[in-house]
Design an enzyme around this catalytic site. Structure first.
Site, PDB file in Angstrom:
ATOM      1  N   HIS A  40       0.866  -1.182   0.000  1.00  0.00           N
ATOM      2  CA  HIS A  40       0.000   0.000   0.000  1.00  0.00           C
ATOM      3  C   HIS A  40       0.904   1.234   0.000  1.00  0.00           C
ATOM      4  O   HIS A  40       1.932   1.251   0.683  1.00  0.00           O
ATOM      5  CB  HIS A  40      -0.920   0.010   1.230  1.00  0.00           C
ATOM      6  CG  HIS A  40      -2.143  -0.850   1.060  1.00  0.00           C
ATOM      7  ND1 HIS A  40      -2.906  -1.288   2.115  1.00  0.00           N
ATOM      8  CD2 HIS A  40      -2.729  -1.336  -0.074  1.00  0.00           C
ATOM      9  CE1 HIS A  40      -3.921  -2.019   1.648  1.00  0.00           C
ATOM     10  NE2 HIS A  40      -3.820  -2.061   0.327  1.00  0.00           N
ATOM     11  N   ASP A  87       1.012   4.094   1.339  1.00  0.00           N
ATOM     12  CA  ASP A  87       1.444   4.802   2.565  1.00  0.00           C
ATOM     13  C   ASP A  87       2.604   4.091   3.268  1.00  0.00           C
ATOM     14  O   ASP A  87       3.144   4.598   4.245  1.00  0.00           O
ATOM     15  CB  ASP A  87       0.266   5.021   3.529  1.00  0.00           C
ATOM     16  CG  ASP A  87      -0.468   3.742   3.898  1.00  0.00           C
ATOM     17  OD1 ASP A  87      -0.630   2.872   3.019  1.00  0.00           O
ATOM     18  OD2 ASP A  87      -0.886   3.615   5.066  1.00  0.00           O
TER      19      ASP A  87
HETATM   20 ZN   LIG Z   1      -1.266   1.756   6.062  1.00  0.00          ZN
HETATM   21 ZN   LIG Z   2      -2.520  -1.010   4.267  1.00  0.00          ZN
END
Ligand SMILES: [Zn+2]
Ligand SMILES: [Zn+2]
Length: 298
Positions: free
Chosen positions: A63, A65
């Protein structure tokens, strides 16, 4: 001594005060990053850490982030004659993905790197510590990690005197072989040594509740745990496979954890007061991480 600096403590979206997730861990000369969210290289700069010293990056999952900071960091390393081989570990075809990423950006200078697909179990082992990976339950394949220092034998000088043993290379032999003959007498490590217990740190990245969170947390000196939501949004936590601060505290309480630090907070909360309060009601030794928070485990 292990030093930890939280470089980013937000969840999916960064805020004015919180950067995307990255945790810097230094164990003597070993500089590591756990996750590398967008802007991590700038956070390193602000924290006064030279990116050139980073040798290992452990990604929990893909992901954005948790990994969007990688291309920028690699570009900077290349531009500054990075002289190590950067080890990048992660799940879900990390080796292939890193290769694509390196080919996608026209970096002017490349770096030496080795990307490895993480499987459950031992990911890295040195003379002094091991890092183990544990599968988590998230909307993308995701791993949590556990850093375990090895127990070490230390010679007690007082005991040497008592037993009339001189210092010298025979003591190194004793530490290695656990037993030696000294002036015709058998000496064992248990005669003159004590055991220095290694420290343990657990990192529970994005996940819903599952058995492995307890395996990561078991008996650690410090547990770093995602706490995206407060209890009022428990349903959202369950739907999106994240934890609340209270759940993190319950994991810590059930696992003989010494200290708990919550991180990865949703941008919806103005501050972490409520999440921290709910957690502390369950597990008193809890803190909420903020960007550039420094912690030492010794
Ligand atoms: Zn995250
Ligand atoms: Zn995540």
């Amino acid at each position: 001594m292990i030093e930890i600096i939280f470089l980013g403590t937000s969840a999916m979206a960064p805020t004015k005060d919180r950067n995307h997730t990255s945790i810097f861990i230094r164990r003597f000369k070993e500089y590591m990053l756990f996750d590398c969210g967008e802007g991590t290289q700038r956070q390193l700069k602000i924290a006064g850490i030279s990116p050139q010293k980073i040798s290992n990056i452990y990604l929990s999952h893909w992901h954005g982030d948790h990994m969007l900071g990688l291309p920028g960091l690699v570009q900077t390393l290349g531009a500054n004659n990075y002289d190590k081989t950067l080890q990048i570990y992660g799940p879900n075809h990390t080796k292939e993905k890193i290769k694509t990423l390196m080919e996608t950006f026209p970096f002017e200078a490349s770096i030496d790197y080795e990307a490895k697909d993480v499987k459950e179990g031992k990911v890295k082992e040195t003379e002094d510590f091991v890092i183990k990976a544990f599968k988590l339950k998230h909307s993308a394949p995701c791993f949590g990690y556990r850093l375990e220092e090895k127990d070490k034998l230390r010679i007690i000088k007082k005991k040497l005197k008592e037993k009339g043993i001189e210092e010298g290379p025979h003591l190194n032999k004793l530490l290695k072989e656990k037993e030696i003959l000294y002036k015709g007498k058998k000496i064992t490590t248990s005669d003159i040594c004590k055991v220095k217990k290694g420290k343990k740190i657990g990192y529970i990245a994005d996940t819903g509740l599952c058995d492995n969170v307890y395996k990561i947390a078991k008996d650690v000196d410090l547990l770093i745990c995602e706490s995206t939501y407060a209890e009022e949004h428990r349903e959202k936590a369950e739907e999106y496979l994240h934890l609340t601060g209270k759940q993190a505290a319950e994991i810590a309480k059930a696992s003989n954890v010494k200290n708990l630090i919550l991180t990865h907070f949703s941008q919806r909360y103005l501050n972490t007061k409520e999440i921290l309060k709910e957690a502390k009601e369950v597990f008193e030794n809890t803190k909420a991480a903020y960007d550039f928070m420094k912690v030492k485990v010794k």
